[in-house]
Design a protein around this motif. Structure first.
Motif, PDB file in Angstrom:
ATOM      1  N   SER A   1      -6.707  -1.727  -0.415  1.00  0.00           N
ATOM      2  CA  SER A   1      -7.624  -1.109   0.556  1.00  0.00           C
ATOM      3  C   SER A   1      -6.932  -0.724   1.858  1.00  0.00           C
ATOM      4  CB  SER A   1      -8.762  -2.074   0.882  1.00  0.00           C
ATOM      5  OG  SER A   1      -8.289  -3.157   1.662  1.00  0.00           O
ATOM      6  N   GLY A   2      -5.741  -1.291   2.078  1.00  0.00           N
ATOM      7  CA  GLY A   2      -5.044  -1.030   3.328  1.00  0.00           C
ATOM      8  C   GLY A   2      -5.333  -2.040   4.420  1.00  0.00           C
ATOM      9  N   ALA A   3      -6.160  -3.045   4.119  1.00  0.00           N
ATOM     10  CA  ALA A   3      -6.440  -4.096   5.100  1.00  0.00           C
ATOM     11  C   ALA A   3      -5.147  -4.818   5.481  1.00  0.00           C
ATOM     12  CB  ALA A   3      -7.453  -5.084   4.538  1.00  0.00           C
ATOM     13  N   TYR A   4      -4.244  -4.973   4.526  1.00  0.00           N
ATOM     14  CA  TYR A   4      -2.885  -5.435   4.762  1.00  0.00           C
ATOM     15  C   TYR A   4      -1.948  -4.422   4.118  1.00  0.00           C
ATOM     16  CZ  TYR A   4      -4.387  -9.981   6.507  1.00  0.00           C
ATOM     17  OH  TYR A   4      -4.941 -10.972   7.265  1.00  0.00           O
TER      18      TYR A   4
ATOM     19  N   LYS B   1      -2.702   3.804  -4.890  1.00  0.00           N
ATOM     20  CA  LYS B   1      -2.912   3.170  -3.590  1.00  0.00           C
ATOM     21  C   LYS B   1      -2.048   1.930  -3.366  1.00  0.00           C
ATOM     22  CE  LYS B   1      -7.717   4.732  -3.215  1.00  0.00           C
ATOM     23  NZ  LYS B   1      -9.139   4.310  -3.105  1.00  0.00           N
ATOM     24  N   VAL B   2      -1.612   1.292  -4.443  1.00  0.00           N
ATOM     25  CA  VAL B   2      -0.824   0.069  -4.306  1.00  0.00           C
ATOM     26  C   VAL B   2       0.228   0.028  -5.405  1.00  0.00           C
ATOM     27  CG1 VAL B   2      -2.499  -1.279  -5.658  1.00  0.00           C
ATOM     28  CG2 VAL B   2      -0.942  -2.464  -4.098  1.00  0.00           C
TER      29      VAL B   2
ATOM     30  N   ASN C   1       0.861  -1.180   0.000  1.00  0.00           N
ATOM     31  CA  ASN C   1       0.000   0.000   0.000  1.00  0.00           C
ATOM     32  C   ASN C   1       0.900   1.234   0.000  1.00  0.00           C
ATOM     33  OD1 ASN C   1      -1.692   2.225   1.456  1.00  0.00           O
ATOM     34  ND2 ASN C   1      -3.183   0.674   0.821  1.00  0.00           N
ATOM     35  N   THR C   2       0.553   2.216  -0.795  1.00  0.00           N
ATOM     36  CA  THR C   2       1.411   3.400  -0.918  1.00  0.00           C
ATOM     37  C   THR C   2       1.534   4.193   0.375  1.00  0.00           C
ATOM     38  OG1 THR C   2      -0.484   4.638  -1.798  1.00  0.00           O
ATOM     39  CG2 THR C   2       1.021   3.663  -3.404  1.00  0.00           C
TER      40      THR C   2
ATOM     41  N   THR D   1      -5.833 -10.676  -2.948  1.00  0.00           N
ATOM     42  CA  THR D   1      -4.608 -10.116  -2.357  1.00  0.00           C
ATOM     43  C   THR D   1      -4.435  -8.666  -2.787  1.00  0.00           C
ATOM     44  OG1 THR D   1      -3.454 -12.240  -2.230  1.00  0.00           O
ATOM     45  CG2 THR D   1      -2.088 -10.269  -2.306  1.00  0.00           C
ATOM     46  N   ILE D   2      -4.596  -8.420  -4.089  1.00  0.00           N
ATOM     47  CA  ILE D   2      -4.461  -7.055  -4.610  1.00  0.00           C
ATOM     48  C   ILE D   2      -5.475  -6.131  -3.930  1.00  0.00           C
ATOM     49  CG2 ILE D   2      -4.679  -5.593  -6.664  1.00  0.00           C
ATOM     50  CD1 ILE D   2      -3.785  -8.080  -8.312  1.00  0.00           C
TER      51      ILE D   2
END
Length: 288
Positions: free
Chosen positions: A183-186, A209-210, A115-116, A177-178
């Motif tokens: 989303s920031g969940a991981y 975001k990723v 995540n960025t 996974t993506i």
């Protein structure tokens, strides 16, 4: 004598007819969402039916282990496996053969993505700064989403993932996974490079975001594996016929669904490196 020959001929014809009437069933590891898989492999089933001259059916499975179990139990006779699941399946069904792999599968790679918000940037070197963050693999049985990334994590940190990261998860498939990392969940995750590029091309990846941090060295991955008793079930020469059909899959629309640029011959020995890594990190042992 003529009567005996006639009866023998009738018996052989009946056996042949039964073989032709039998449905040839295949499956695939669920590395993406079910809708995408049904669309992809429905087309493949139609193609194989035309090429093989038998009824062909694709059946979806819910997990990587379920694909291996279906193969072991002869619920399916052919499967599109990842490197690890293929090795597992061939161990469970002696005589089974890896028939074909995508041209890209001879030198497959995984991406470590982040995540960025982590502030981490792409590098040619293994991203040491991922230590202490939350991390998700794909399926526990995935070569590209678990096996090879875990190997490089252990090799770099000399620790198990549970000791390296604040939290470790298994998303179940690469698309998820993506989504979880985006989303920031991981904060960080491991993904199949092919699915990443496919999702990105479809606009499903928000690069604000990723992003990709690191690419693993290459390894052998996906392949079509057939049970060792195909000829017994469907008649002499059927395995060779299946292999020819798979290698002859050149329709751009079919190939784009994988996505692969074509298929090349595969052999069980091609996946010895995958088996060695699985044993080295304890996913498989010599007794299985």
């Amino acid at each position: 004598m003529n009567l005996k020959k006639a009866l023998l001929g009738l018996a052989l014809f009946s056996c042949s007819s039964l073989a032709l009437a039998k449905t040839f069933v295949f499956t695939a590891i669920p590395d993406q969402d079910e809708r995408a898989l049904n669309e992809r492999f429905g087309k493949v089933a139609h193609y194989l039916q035309e090429q093989l001259g038998v009824d062909v059916r694709y059946i979806p499975v819910k997990s990587y282990p379920a694909a291996v179990s279906a193969f072991r139990n002869n619920q399916v006779q052919l499967a599109w496996f990842g490197g690890l699941t293929g090795v597992q399946a061939r161990q469970l069904v002696p005589g089974s053969q890896a028939l074909a792999q995508g041209k890209e599968d001879t030198a497959f790679t995984s991406y470590i993505i982040a995540n960025t918000s982590t502030g981490l940037m792409p590098s040619k070197d293994f991203p040491d700064a991922i230590k202490g963050l939350s991390f998700t693999f794909g399926s526990k049985g995935s070569t590209s989403g678990r096996l090879m990334p875990e190997y490089y994590i252990r090799d770099h940190f000399h620790q198990a993932p549970e000791q390296v990261f604040s939290r470790v998860g298994f998303s179940g498939d690469h698309s998820r996974t993506i989504a979880l990392v985006q989303s920031g969940a991981y904060q960080v995750g491991a993904v199949n490079y092919s699915v990443w590029e496919e999702e990105k091309a479809k606009g499903q990846v928000d690069t604000s975001k990723v992003r990709v941090l690191w690419t693993t060295p290459s390894y052998p991955d996906y392949q079509w594996t057939a049970r060792g008793d195909l000829d017994k079930q469907f008649g002499a020469g059927f395995t060779a016929k299946v292999k020819k059909a798979l290698l002859g899959m050149t329709d751009p629309k079919l190939l784009a669904a994988f996505p692969r640029s074509g298929f090349v011959p595969a052999a069980n020995s091609d996946y010895a490196p995958v088996e060695a890594v699985a044993k080295a990190i304890g996913i498989m042992d010599d007794g299985k």
